[in-house]
Design a protein around this motif. Structure first.
Motif, short mmCIF file in Angstrom:
data_model
loop_
_atom_site.label_atom_id
_atom_site.label_comp_id
_atom_site.label_asym_id
_atom_site.label_seq_id
_atom_site.Cartn_x
_atom_site.Cartn_y
_atom_site.Cartn_z
N PRO A 188 0.77 -1.31 -0.04
CA PRO A 188 -0.06 0.17 -0.19
C PRO A 188 0.81 1.24 0.12
O PRO A 188 0.46 2.03 -0.76
CB PRO A 188 -0.80 -0.29 1.31
N ARG A 189 1.95 1.43 0.76
CA ARG A 189 2.67 2.57 1.00
C ARG A 189 3.50 2.97 -0.53
O ARG A 189 3.47 3.94 -0.85
CB ARG A 189 3.60 2.44 2.02
N TYR B 225 0.80 4.07 -3.03
CA TYR B 225 0.30 5.42 -2.55
C TYR B 225 1.47 6.48 -3.17
O TYR B 225 1.23 7.51 -3.78
CB TYR B 225 0.34 5.54 -1.19
N LEU C 32 -10.11 5.44 -3.94
CA LEU C 32 -8.61 5.74 -3.61
C LEU C 32 -8.18 7.10 -4.29
O LEU C 32 -8.67 7.38 -5.43
CB LEU C 32 -7.80 4.66 -4.42
N VAL D 50 -5.87 -2.30 -8.41
CA VAL D 50 -6.39 -2.63 -7.02
C VAL D 50 -7.93 -3.14 -7.08
O VAL D 50 -8.52 -2.54 -7.68
CB VAL D 50 -6.47 -1.12 -6.41
N LEU E 285 -1.84 -4.33 -6.10
CA LEU E 285 -1.65 -4.10 -4.72
C LEU E 285 -1.87 -5.33 -3.90
O LEU E 285 -2.97 -5.85 -3.80
CB LEU E 285 -2.57 -2.96 -4.49
N PHE F 19 -7.60 -2.98 -1.66
CA PHE F 19 -8.24 -1.71 -1.07
C PHE F 19 -8.02 -1.92 0.48
O PHE F 19 -7.85 -1.21 1.41
CB PHE F 19 -9.54 -1.63 -1.44
N TRP G 235 -4.86 -1.13 2.03
CA TRP G 235 -4.61 0.29 1.60
C TRP G 235 -5.22 0.98 3.03
O TRP G 235 -4.53 1.80 3.58
CB TRP G 235 -5.27 0.73 0.43
N ARG G 236 -6.30 0.44 3.23
CA ARG G 236 -7.01 1.05 4.26
C ARG G 236 -6.56 0.75 5.75
O ARG G 236 -6.46 1.70 6.62
CB ARG G 236 -8.70 0.78 4.50
N LEU H 23 -3.90 4.87 4.99
CA LEU H 23 -3.75 5.77 3.92
C LEU H 23 -5.25 6.36 3.58
O LEU H 23 -6.20 5.93 3.77
CB LEU H 23 -3.29 4.82 2.66
#
Length: 143
Positions: A36-37, A40, A65, A101, A126, A130, A133-134, A138
């Protein structure tokens, strides 16, 4: 849904069935997934195009996103093929870095592999989707 698939090899002989877990493992060995990082930061720097293939219901429930383009999975290849007449304006070259994603990082792996077959060799996905990510804290835009 069946746990395996059958098909024909290039010589017309029947191929051995492959379960989805084995298929995912094989597909994921052909490229490096991103976290994720990293996704991003690459998106923010303009070094990667985030492509959200989640269902509309998931986007409406969980949010969007920042900076991602939304492309339904059934349109992905048409919208990202640099040679295609239905391509997105961003899909101008085969060396474009694309991060696909999905919700949890399964469908996106298969989608990235499909993009590789179109010559988009820098396509990836990814890991964890998602939800990862969450979980990483992020930014997520309200639907």
């Amino acid at each position: 849904m069946s746990g395996g698939t059958t098909g024909r090899a290039a010589d017309g002989a029947s191929a051995r069935p492959t379960g989805i877990d084995a298929l995912l493992e094989r597909v994921r060995q052909s490229y490096e997934r991103v976290g994720p990082r990293e996704a991003y930061e690459a998106s923010r720097a303009g070094a990667a195009l985030l492509v959200d293939i989640r269902y509309a219901a998931l986007r409406e429930r969980d949010g969007l996103l920042p900076g991602a383009v939304v492309v339904e999975r059934n349109e992905l290849e048409w919208r990202l093929d640099p040679l295609g007449s239905h391509r997105l304006p961003q899909a101008t070259r085969h060396d474009l870095r694309i991060v696909v994603v999905c919700n949890e990082g399964y469908a996106s792996s298969l989608a990235a592999e499909s993009l590789h077959r179109l010559g988009l060799r820098r396509a990836t996905d990814l890991a964890g989707g998602f939800q990862a990510w969450r979980a990483a804290g992020l930014p997520v835009l309200a639907p």
